[in-house]
Design a protein around this motif. Structure first.
Motif, PDB file in Angstrom:
ATOM      1  N   ILE A 183       0.517  -1.178  -0.150  1.00 59.41           N
ATOM      2  CA  ILE A 183       0.138   0.008  -0.044  1.00 59.41           C
ATOM      3  C   ILE A 183       0.868   1.499  -0.244  1.00 59.41           C
ATOM      4  CG2 ILE A 183      -1.985   1.410   0.843  1.00 59.41           C
ATOM      5  CD1 ILE A 183      -2.085  -1.990   2.265  1.00 59.41           C
ATOM      6  N   HIS A 184       0.263   1.814  -1.138  1.00 59.38           N
ATOM      7  CA  HIS A 184       1.601   3.013  -0.606  1.00 59.38           C
ATOM      8  C   HIS A 184       0.166   4.752  -0.437  1.00 59.38           C
ATOM      9  CE1 HIS A 184       4.003   0.841  -3.432  1.00 59.38           C
ATOM     10  NE2 HIS A 184       5.425   1.888  -3.615  1.00 59.38           N
ATOM     11  N   VAL A 185       0.735   5.628   0.594  1.00 56.67           N
ATOM     12  CA  VAL A 185       0.173   6.591   0.702  1.00 56.67           C
ATOM     13  C   VAL A 185       1.480   8.000   0.853  1.00 56.67           C
ATOM     14  CG1 VAL A 185      -1.197   7.303   2.934  1.00 56.67           C
ATOM     15  CG2 VAL A 185      -1.028   4.581   2.854  1.00 56.67           C
ATOM     16  N   LEU A 222      -4.363   7.322  -1.860  1.00 51.82           N
ATOM     17  CA  LEU A 222      -3.982   5.840  -1.483  1.00 51.82           C
ATOM     18  C   LEU A 222      -4.125   4.618  -2.382  1.00 51.82           C
ATOM     19  CD1 LEU A 222      -4.032   3.460   0.918  1.00 51.82           C
ATOM     20  CD2 LEU A 222      -6.481   4.066   0.611  1.00 51.82           C
ATOM     21  N   ARG A 223      -2.870   4.402  -3.089  1.00 47.23           N
ATOM     22  CA  ARG A 223      -2.721   3.069  -4.012  1.00 47.23           C
ATOM     23  C   ARG A 223      -2.609   1.659  -3.108  1.00 47.23           C
ATOM     24  NH1 ARG A 223      -0.286   7.422  -6.032  1.00 47.23           N
ATOM     25  NH2 ARG A 223       1.879   6.953  -5.593  1.00 47.23           N
ATOM     26  N   CYS A 224      -2.916   0.729  -4.064  1.00 47.27           N
ATOM     27  CA  CYS A 224      -2.523  -0.323  -3.233  1.00 47.27           C
ATOM     28  C   CYS A 224      -2.911  -1.969  -4.482  1.00 47.27           C
ATOM     29  CB  CYS A 224      -3.959  -1.338  -2.291  1.00 47.27           C
ATOM     30  SG  CYS A 224      -3.863  -3.280  -2.200  1.00 47.27           S
ATOM     31  N   ASP A 225      -1.871  -2.896  -4.362  1.00 53.00           N
ATOM     32  CA  ASP A 225      -1.127  -3.624  -5.469  1.00 53.00           C
ATOM     33  C   ASP A 225      -1.302  -4.479  -4.429  1.00 53.00           C
ATOM     34  OD1 ASP A 225      -0.515  -2.195  -7.390  1.00 53.00           O
ATOM     35  OD2 ASP A 225       1.431  -2.167  -6.797  1.00 53.00           O
ATOM     36  N   VAL A 226      -1.859  -5.931  -4.928  1.00 56.68           N
ATOM     37  CA  VAL A 226      -2.953  -7.111  -4.107  1.00 56.68           C
ATOM     38  C   VAL A 226      -1.132  -8.013  -4.779  1.00 56.68           C
ATOM     39  CG1 VAL A 226      -3.972  -9.058  -4.335  1.00 56.68           C
ATOM     40  CG2 VAL A 226      -4.824  -6.554  -3.896  1.00 56.68           C
ATOM     41  N   ASN A 227      -0.702  -8.802  -3.400  1.00 60.43           N
ATOM     42  CA  ASN A 227      -0.732 -10.389  -4.491  1.00 60.43           C
ATOM     43  C   ASN A 227      -0.927 -11.870  -3.738  1.00 60.43           C
ATOM     44  OD1 ASN A 227       2.460  -9.567  -5.046  1.00 60.43           O
ATOM     45  ND2 ASN A 227       2.607  -7.988  -3.382  1.00 60.43           N
ATOM     46  N   VAL A 228      -1.395 -12.490  -4.191  1.00 60.45           N
ATOM     47  CA  VAL A 228      -2.127 -14.171  -3.974  1.00 60.45           C
ATOM     48  C   VAL A 228      -1.765 -14.559  -4.649  1.00 60.45           C
ATOM     49  CG1 VAL A 228      -3.703 -13.088  -6.047  1.00 60.45           C
ATOM     50  CG2 VAL A 228      -4.629 -14.368  -4.386  1.00 60.45           C
ATOM     51  N   ASN A 229      -1.858 -16.003  -4.272  1.00 57.40           N
ATOM     52  CA  ASN A 229      -1.994 -17.049  -4.892  1.00 57.40           C
ATOM     53  C   ASN A 229      -2.185 -18.489  -3.638  1.00 57.40           C
ATOM     54  OD1 ASN A 229       0.167 -16.957  -2.265  1.00 57.40           O
ATOM     55  ND2 ASN A 229       1.360 -19.012  -3.591  1.00 57.40           N
ATOM     56  N   ILE A 230      -2.135 -19.742  -4.252  1.00 56.77           N
ATOM     57  CA  ILE A 230      -2.797 -20.489  -3.512  1.00 56.77           C
ATOM     58  C   ILE A 230      -2.094 -21.750  -3.001  1.00 56.77           C
ATOM     59  CG2 ILE A 230      -5.411 -20.263  -4.864  1.00 56.77           C
ATOM     60  CD1 ILE A 230      -4.977 -22.371  -5.570  1.00 56.77           C
ATOM     61  N   LYS A 231      -2.767 -22.788  -1.950  1.00 55.73           N
ATOM     62  CA  LYS A 231      -1.867 -23.446  -1.691  1.00 55.73           C
ATOM     63  C   LYS A 231      -2.890 -24.990  -1.768  1.00 55.73           C
ATOM     64  CE  LYS A 231       0.974 -25.406   2.230  1.00 55.73           C
ATOM     65  NZ  LYS A 231       1.437 -25.120   3.976  1.00 55.73           N
ATOM     66  N   SER A 272     -10.851   0.408  -5.869  1.00 56.74           N
ATOM     67  CA  SER A 272     -11.791   0.704  -4.990  1.00 56.74           C
ATOM     68  C   SER A 272     -11.329  -0.637  -3.584  1.00 56.74           C
ATOM     69  CB  SER A 272     -13.162   0.683  -4.797  1.00 56.74           C
ATOM     70  OG  SER A 272     -13.751  -0.585  -5.847  1.00 56.74           O
ATOM     71  N   PHE A 273     -11.932  -0.726  -2.159  1.00 53.65           N
ATOM     72  CA  PHE A 273     -11.772  -1.734  -1.828  1.00 53.65           C
ATOM     73  C   PHE A 273     -12.272  -2.456  -2.123  1.00 53.65           C
ATOM     74  CE2 PHE A 273     -10.959   1.018   1.988  1.00 53.65           C
ATOM     75  CZ  PHE A 273      -8.964   1.208   1.546  1.00 53.65           C
ATOM     76  N   ARG A 274     -13.779  -2.542  -2.722  1.00 55.21           N
ATOM     77  CA  ARG A 274     -14.521  -3.717  -3.466  1.00 55.21           C
ATOM     78  C   ARG A 274     -13.779  -4.065  -4.162  1.00 55.21           C
ATOM     79  NH1 ARG A 274     -17.393  -7.274  -1.953  1.00 55.21           N
ATOM     80  NH2 ARG A 274     -18.947  -7.952  -4.267  1.00 55.21           N
ATOM     81  N   VAL A 319      -5.690  10.208   2.540  1.00 59.62           N
ATOM     82  CA  VAL A 319      -6.119   8.651   1.255  1.00 59.62           C
ATOM     83  C   VAL A 319      -7.504   8.298   0.515  1.00 59.62           C
ATOM     84  CG1 VAL A 319      -5.152   7.474   3.572  1.00 59.62           C
ATOM     85  CG2 VAL A 319      -6.596   8.952   3.844  1.00 59.62           C
ATOM     86  N   LYS A 320      -7.211   9.075  -0.573  1.00 54.61           N
ATOM     87  CA  LYS A 320      -8.745   8.713  -1.122  1.00 54.61           C
ATOM     88  C   LYS A 320      -7.950   7.980  -2.330  1.00 54.61           C
ATOM     89  CE  LYS A 320     -10.618  14.170  -0.513  1.00 54.61           C
ATOM     90  NZ  LYS A 320     -10.925  15.068  -0.670  1.00 54.61           N
ATOM     91  N   MET A 321      -8.288   6.556  -2.871  1.00 57.22           N
ATOM     92  CA  MET A 321      -7.752   6.258  -3.946  1.00 57.22           C
ATOM     93  C   MET A 321      -8.199   7.351  -4.660  1.00 57.22           C
ATOM     94  SD  MET A 321      -8.867   2.345  -2.504  1.00 57.22           S
ATOM     95  CE  MET A 321      -7.688   1.487  -4.043  1.00 57.22           C
ATOM     96  N   GLU A 322      -9.385   7.865  -5.255  1.00 58.41           N
ATOM     97  CA  GLU A 322      -9.614   8.491  -6.202  1.00 58.41           C
ATOM     98  C   GLU A 322      -8.978   9.247  -7.457  1.00 58.41           C
ATOM     99  OE1 GLU A 322     -11.716  10.768  -3.472  1.00 58.41           O
ATOM    100  OE2 GLU A 322     -11.311   9.135  -4.298  1.00 58.41           O
ATOM    101  N   GLU A 323      -7.769   9.791  -6.216  1.00 61.12           N
ATOM    102  CA  GLU A 323      -7.023  10.888  -6.268  1.00 61.12           C
ATOM    103  C   GLU A 323      -5.594  10.117  -6.160  1.00 61.12           C
ATOM    104  OE1 GLU A 323      -7.351  14.426  -3.837  1.00 61.12           O
ATOM    105  OE2 GLU A 323      -9.666  15.069  -4.776  1.00 61.12           O
TER     106      GLU A 323
END
Length: 475
Positions: free
Chosen positions: A11-13, A190-199, A217-219, A183-187
């Motif tokens: 997360i970048h703030v 606040l930016r977020c990258d996701v790292n996801v995998n499964i086991k 957005s969080f959604r 913390v306005k994502m539209e501006e």
């Protein structure tokens, strides 16, 4: 066959300092392109950076809020890569020696509280912004270049899209309370990258990690994780594999789309930032910053429960927005029936006053006006239904409650003889209801009270009307 979802967030703030991270340019959103720049943030030859003390102090506040170990010594590095928005050809950041490590955020899940680890937070600078035009050209705005950031790196402790969303909501609300960022994502603050995998829980096999970007957005974060989990399970069940990749979220199609495959590990050729010495933070500085920190959400929730006797759920809802919590306390200065105040906040207030995702709200009246209205209801000068009518008009028109009560003629009839006369009229007009009551059907009392209220145009004291009706019916 069972699968475990593994999710980590980066997360970048953007920090709300007056100036940029390493120069004196204004840190402001929405200015004319390339008007908040100087030789330092443009990376011109001979220009050297100077660390912004305010950015460090905001990082200390964030680290404190998330129960982190603040390192007495941290260092800056150059992260080398080429992109048009990176004026120097490298980004000033922190890597192995960051400002703080080993914290957590506690979220509420269906299985109870769960701590999500935070590996570290690091100070760095933002890049410029690419503006793509309709004719296919790209323009660069360097106003954002050099804006101070903290990168918050979580541990891979989240097991679903929902947990990631709850983590982000708790993080955003905490930062908003601290007022270290809007913390306005539209501006882009606040930016977020996701790292996801499964086991595969039976074989131990893991899928390749997907890094998902372009989440606005969080959604979208929640949906992207859920989509990736389903996609990766399908691949694993088919016996197929893939390389680690960067993907983007397509909001229109509700799916992730491949951007690039990572054939090798990224090599940013990190090197020490020779123009910045180590950052030393002693205990005295930490304590000074902590002494000036704003009250944190969890502390406020506990205080609201203790001071105002709120239920935990009500306290969490009201303190979910700092603006709402502050307005509640403003009303509470003038009205001390906290049970009644809480009930009105949880029903009428939050139903009529819009609270945005950013925690903002627009209330067209003051706290003392709301307190005045509640006092009129409590004292019996107006009834509850009339109070709701007044409150609706306060929200819609911003008019003073005393003026609305006067204009609408809503003062409650509390004169016993006047109510008694109406009760007798209602009983005379409804003999069949009297007979039903005699036959043991107590529910007709409610109907008869309604008739008294109708006859009084809603002004009769309903409790007095009820008591008188029961008295005469029993006679």
């Amino acid at each position: 066959m069972g699968y475990k979802t593994i999710v980590g967030l980066e997360i970048h703030v953007e920090l709300s300092t007056k100036t940029k991270a390493f120069c004196g340019c204004e840190n402001a959103y929405g200015r004319e392109p390339n008007t908040c720049t100087c030789p330092v943030c443009l990376g011109l030859p001979g220009a050297t950076p100077v660390l912004n003390k305010g950015a460090v102090e905001r990082a200390i506040e964030i680290a404190t809020a998330f129960h982190m170990r603040i390192n007495h010594k941290s260092t800056f590095s150059r992260k080398n890569y080429f992109y048009p928005d990176l004026t120097k050809g490298y980004q000033i950041t922190q890597t192995d020696e960051a400002v703080a490590n080993d914290g957590y955020i506690e979220i509420e899940t269906d299985d109870g509280p769960k701590k999500i680890g935070i590996h570290q937070i690091q100070l760095e600078e933002d890049t410029g912004k690419s503006l793509h035009t309709e004719n296919g050209t790209t323009l660069m705005d360097y106003n954002r270049c050099g804006v101070p950031l903290v990168e918050i790196v979580s541990d891979p402790d989240m097991a679903s899209g929902l947990e990631a969303r709850l983590f982000l909501e708790k993080l955003r609300n905490t930062l908003r309370y601290l007022e270290v960022s809007d913390v306005k994502m539209e501006e882009g603050s606040l930016r977020c990258d996701v790292n996801v995998n499964i086991k595969n829980t039976e074989t131990g096999e893991r899928s390749a990690i997907s890094e998902v970007k372009n989440l606005n957005s969080f959604r979208a974060v929640e949906k992207a994780i859920d989509y990736e989990v389903a996609r990766q399970i399908e691949l694993m069940e088919k016996g197929e594999s893939e390389l680690r990749a960067t993907r983007r979220w397509d909001d229109a199609e509700n799916k992730t789309v491949i951007m690039r495959v990572k054939y090798t590990a990224s090599d940013y050729r990190f090197a020490p930032e020779g123009d910045l010495g180590p950052l030393f933070i002693d205990d005295e500085w930490i304590e000074k910053v902590r002494a000036g920190m704003a009250e944190l959400p969890d502390v406020k929730i506990a205080r609201f429960m203790d001071t105002y006797g709120l239920k935990e759920y009500d306290a969490k809802v009201i303190c979910g927005s700092k603006k709402v919590a502050d307005f509640y306390e403003e009303v509470a200065k003038h009205f001390t029936d906290y049970d009644m105040l809480s009930n009105w906040f949880m029903t009428e207030f939050l139903r009529r006053v819009e609270v945005t995702d950013e925690g903002e709200m627009n209330v067209p009246f003051e706290g003392k006006d709301f307190a005045y209205l509640l006092e009129q209801i409590k004292s019996g000068k107006i009834n509850n239904n009339a109070g709701k009518k007044v409150f609706r008009k306060m929200c819609e028109e911003g008019e003073k409650p005393e003026a609305i009560i006067e204009e609408e003629g809503l003062v409650q009839i509390g004169d016993a003889s006047e109510i008694e006369a109406m009760v007798k009229e209602v009983l005379a007009e409804n003999p069949e209801s009297v007979e039903q009551y005699k036959a043991g059907k107590d529910r007709v009392v409610g109907f008869l009270v309604g008739q008294v209220m109708k006859k009084s145009r809603g002004k009769a004291n309903p409790q007095m009307a009820n008591e008188m009706l029961v008295k005469f019916l029993k006679q």
